[in-house]
Design a protein around this motif. Sequence first.
Motif, PDB file in Angstrom:
ATOM      1  N   PRO A   1       0.825  -1.212   0.000  1.00 16.08           N
ATOM      2  CA  PRO A   1       0.000   0.000   0.000  1.00 16.08           C
ATOM      3  C   PRO A   1       0.857   1.258   0.000  1.00 16.08           C
ATOM      4  CG  PRO A   1      -0.104  -1.082   2.123  1.00 16.08           C
ATOM      5  CD  PRO A   1       0.676  -1.982   1.224  1.00 16.08           C
ATOM      6  N   GLU A   2       0.290   2.310  -0.536  1.00 16.30           N
ATOM      7  CA  GLU A   2       1.032   3.566  -0.663  1.00 16.30           C
ATOM      8  C   GLU A   2       0.873   4.354   0.643  1.00 16.30           C
ATOM      9  OE1 GLU A   2      -1.477   2.505  -2.738  1.00 16.30           O
ATOM     10  OE2 GLU A   2      -0.029   1.593  -4.089  1.00 16.30           O
TER      11      GLU A   2
ATOM     12  N   PHE B   1      -1.544  -6.719  -6.781  1.00 14.40           N
ATOM     13  CA  PHE B   1      -0.515  -6.681  -7.828  1.00 14.40           C
ATOM     14  C   PHE B   1      -0.710  -5.489  -8.762  1.00 14.40           C
ATOM     15  CE2 PHE B   1      -1.480 -10.959  -6.518  1.00 14.40           C
ATOM     16  CZ  PHE B   1      -0.221 -11.527  -6.313  1.00 14.40           C
ATOM     17  N   ASP B   2       0.383  -5.091  -9.361  1.00 14.38           N
ATOM     18  CA  ASP B   2       0.321  -4.186 -10.508  1.00 14.38           C
ATOM     19  C   ASP B   2       0.044  -5.107 -11.698  1.00 14.38           C
ATOM     20  OD1 ASP B   2       0.733  -2.476 -12.601  1.00 14.38           O
ATOM     21  OD2 ASP B   2       2.685  -1.738 -11.910  1.00 14.38           O
ATOM     22  N   ALA B   3      -1.242  -5.267 -11.998  1.00 15.60           N
ATOM     23  CA  ALA B   3      -1.677  -6.360 -12.871  1.00 15.60           C
ATOM     24  C   ALA B   3      -1.355  -6.106 -14.338  1.00 15.60           C
ATOM     25  CB  ALA B   3      -3.186  -6.567 -12.720  1.00 15.60           C
ATOM     26  N   MET B   4      -1.170  -7.154 -15.048  1.00 13.08           N
ATOM     27  CA  MET B   4      -1.042  -7.206 -16.514  1.00 13.08           C
ATOM     28  C   MET B   4       0.212  -6.520 -17.073  1.00 13.08           C
ATOM     29  SD  MET B   4      -4.067  -8.683 -17.404  1.00 13.08           S
ATOM     30  CE  MET B   4      -4.026  -8.477 -19.151  1.00 13.08           C
TER      31      MET B   4
ATOM     32  N   THR C   1     -16.873   0.268 -15.192  1.00  7.50           N
ATOM     33  CA  THR C   1     -17.537   1.079 -14.152  1.00  7.50           C
ATOM     34  C   THR C   1     -16.861   0.919 -12.787  1.00  7.50           C
ATOM     35  OG1 THR C   1     -19.103  -0.665 -13.547  1.00  7.50           O
ATOM     36  CG2 THR C   1     -19.785   0.848 -15.321  1.00  7.50           C
ATOM     37  N   ALA C   2     -16.013  -0.090 -12.635  1.00  7.36           N
ATOM     38  CA  ALA C   2     -15.416  -0.335 -11.308  1.00  7.36           C
ATOM     39  C   ALA C   2     -13.982   0.170 -11.244  1.00  7.36           C
ATOM     40  CB  ALA C   2     -15.432  -1.835 -11.012  1.00  7.36           C
ATOM     41  N   ASP C   3     -13.543   0.461 -10.039  1.00  8.66           N
ATOM     42  CA  ASP C   3     -12.118   0.710  -9.805  1.00  8.66           C
ATOM     43  C   ASP C   3     -11.495  -0.636  -9.478  1.00  8.66           C
ATOM     44  OD1 ASP C   3     -12.120   3.429 -10.214  1.00  8.66           O
ATOM     45  OD2 ASP C   3     -12.697   3.856  -8.155  1.00  8.66           O
ATOM     46  N   SER C   4     -10.790  -1.206 -10.435  1.00  5.94           N
ATOM     47  CA  SER C   4     -10.296  -2.569 -10.250  1.00  5.94           C
ATOM     48  C   SER C   4      -8.915  -2.695 -10.873  1.00  5.94           C
ATOM     49  CB  SER C   4     -11.228  -3.543 -10.976  1.00  5.94           C
ATOM     50  OG  SER C   4     -11.144  -3.296 -12.374  1.00  5.94           O
ATOM     51  N   TYR C   5      -8.270  -3.819 -10.614  1.00  4.80           N
ATOM     52  CA  TYR C   5      -6.981  -4.012 -11.286  1.00  4.80           C
ATOM     53  C   TYR C   5      -7.168  -4.258 -12.781  1.00  4.80           C
ATOM     54  CZ  TYR C   5      -7.313  -9.202 -10.759  1.00  4.80           C
ATOM     55  OH  TYR C   5      -7.682 -10.521 -10.801  1.00  4.80           O
ATOM     56  N   TYR C   6      -8.381  -4.661 -13.181  1.00  7.87           N
ATOM     57  CA  TYR C   6      -8.656  -4.760 -14.621  1.00  7.87           C
ATOM     58  C   TYR C   6      -8.498  -3.387 -15.285  1.00  7.87           C
ATOM     59  CZ  TYR C   6     -11.359  -9.066 -13.456  1.00  7.87           C
ATOM     60  OH  TYR C   6     -11.775 -10.288 -13.011  1.00  7.87           O
ATOM     61  N   MET C   7      -8.777  -2.341 -14.516  1.00  7.89           N
ATOM     62  CA  MET C   7      -8.718  -0.964 -15.040  1.00  7.89           C
ATOM     63  C   MET C   7      -7.422  -0.264 -14.639  1.00  7.89           C
ATOM     64  SD  MET C   7     -11.567  -0.580 -16.641  1.00  7.89           S
ATOM     65  CE  MET C   7     -11.357   1.136 -17.036  1.00  7.89           C
ATOM     66  N   GLY C   8      -6.561  -0.965 -13.949  1.00 13.59           N
ATOM     67  CA  GLY C   8      -5.309  -0.354 -13.484  1.00 13.59           C
ATOM     68  C   GLY C   8      -5.508   0.605 -12.332  1.00 13.59           C
ATOM     69  N   SER C   9      -6.730   0.653 -11.780  1.00 13.93           N
ATOM     70  CA  SER C   9      -6.978   1.729 -10.816  1.00 13.93           C
ATOM     71  C   SER C   9      -6.524   1.414  -9.389  1.00 13.93           C
ATOM     72  CB  SER C   9      -8.447   2.152 -10.844  1.00 13.93           C
ATOM     73  OG  SER C   9      -9.275   1.065 -11.063  1.00 13.93           O
TER      74      SER C   9
ATOM     75  N   VAL D   1      -3.413   0.989  -8.827  1.00  9.12           N
ATOM     76  CA  VAL D   1      -2.032   1.493  -8.794  1.00  9.12           C
ATOM     77  C   VAL D   1      -2.067   2.994  -9.074  1.00  9.12           C
ATOM     78  CG1 VAL D   1       0.260   1.349  -9.861  1.00  9.12           C
ATOM     79  CG2 VAL D   1      -1.138  -0.717  -9.618  1.00  9.12           C
ATOM     80  N   PRO D   2      -1.713   3.806  -8.073  1.00 10.71           N
ATOM     81  CA  PRO D   2      -1.774   5.255  -8.280  1.00 10.71           C
ATOM     82  C   PRO D   2      -0.959   5.676  -9.500  1.00 10.71           C
ATOM     83  CG  PRO D   2      -1.328   4.749  -5.980  1.00 10.71           C
ATOM     84  CD  PRO D   2      -1.255   3.450  -6.733  1.00 10.71           C
ATOM     85  N   GLY D   3      -1.545   6.512 -10.331  1.00 14.35           N
ATOM     86  CA  GLY D   3      -0.829   7.038 -11.496  1.00 14.35           C
ATOM     87  C   GLY D   3      -0.920   6.160 -12.737  1.00 14.35           C
TER      88      GLY D   3
END
Length: 534
Positions: free
Chosen positions: A147-148, A380-383, A488-496, A498-500
């Motif tokens: 976590p940041e 994870f920082d996915a994908m 529509t979600a904040d998910s690792y699928y969307m990279g969200s 990981v800040p930035g």
Amino acid sequence: MNRTVDAVVVGAGIAGLYALHKLRGAGLAVRVFETGDGVGGTWYWNRYPGARCDVQSMDYSFSFDRDLEQDWEWTEKYPTQEELRRYLDHVADRFDLRRDVQLGSRVTEAVYVEDAQRWLVRTDRGDEVTAQYVIMATGCLSASKLPEVPGLESYTGRWYHTAHWPEEGVDFTGQRVGVIGTGSSGVHVIPLIAQQAAELTVFQRTPNFVIPANNHPIDPEHQRSVKADYERFRQANRESGFGVVFPPATKSALEVDAKERTAHFDRNWYGPDNHPVGLVAGYTDLMTNEEANDTVAQYVRDRIAEIVEDPEVAATLQPVDHPLGTKRPCVGTGYYDTFNLPHVSLVDVRKTPIAAITTSGVRTSEREHAFDSIVFATGFDAMTGALSRIDIRGRGGLALTDKWADGPRTYLGVAVAGFPNLFTITGPGSPSVLSNMVVSIEQHVEWVADVITALLERGASTFEATLEAEDAWTQHVADVGRMTLYPTADSYYMGSNVPGKPRVFLPYAGGVGPFRKKCEEVAANGYEGFAIST
Ligand code: NA7
């Protein structure tokens, strides 16, 4: 080591092991570099208590070798990390793979040398290898993240990340333990830590939908009957949407009455062969229409309210901010019940954010919590994370991270314009994390092996996605994503998580079967969208 090979494979997980096997079979000299001290990738690293695959054993296994799939006996509906690690160790031995795998070696750099038309690959152990092909079998969920929040270096207790669990295990008996994160890893580990710890505090940012695993020993008769016709079973998986087969949906969730819907959801909640994909695959519109999705989301929220005794805790555990399935649903055993235990408490970090890790524990905006151990189940920082942690440079010295500054751009999730002869197994823009990974890995690896065989036959030296094909595919991946609820979600699928990180839908939502067909068409049309040079 300083040498020349035909292909370097990065990673010795499911993808890397199979890539080695296939490319060796095609007559190539292959070198595999693996950071871990053992093979298995995800199943080597994620050895935290309770780690288990969320795809069933009979589906989540290699199909490329008839004898292997017949000989290996699975023991449970969902395989544990230990069983999968044993299986992958067995695969490595059975196909004599280890002699080409160099463990404990992280690839730090892969640079395309244009004059030589070869890749120069370096590791943190000082290896320098040149290769015509580089296969990135680096995994979708392998670059772990903490976590940041500031202060971890000052913490005097012990801390662990679920994806780097000590080989010898951890005994939490009598300890005050904090767990941060409630994705699949948190959901697995929390009930087991609760059995040992004197006090357990769970820090939750986003409540997830946790579907009961209803895990059980595999019925030997079921295993026999699948194996009796395994090829048909495998083929159905290959042609399916998620790489696992469910009865095809024919109706909207909104066109059936509540009783019928509930009966369907009940089967997928209480049934011995239930699965979260079964829940969302039951109706045509659960992943495309928010109102339809809310029928299944509400069903799960009702179950949580039934299980969790304290209504305030139940409300905190009920997901309300994203449709079911837009973040990977978790498969758990006793997760919600754990919050009925007197020594387990839940902290909603949306209400009281974590301000810092202190010398003695975790400080939220409200108070300090002292812990003997902290467990980070923070994902994870996915994908793209595993790729961006390697300095990958293509034509003209272009860094992949620069090329992907606004989000990944690939052709078929496997190739990148400007990076000839580099292949990303289950990369961004392919079904990958939306699918049974083994099915998607086999498809990509076999496609790449066919490419390389065709290049050898033609005496060709480079194979590179064109910019036009890459642009069109990247647009298509985004367009298909937009037809679903995933964005529509904040998910690792969307990279969200990981800040930035750019907010881009990373996997391909068009389905495993249609994706395979597209890849086959591209090959059949002489690899359209690729430039091949001799
Ligand atoms: P996930 O699913 O990415 O879960 C990570 C969890 O950690 C999730 O609940 C996150 O909350 C939480 N998190 C991350 N950063 C923070 C901070 N800074 N503060 C509080 N909480 C945080 O990873 P897993 O390892 O559980 O699972 C990965 C995959 O493995 C899974 O999808 C299956 O395919 C198997 P968030 O939801 O981002 O708000």
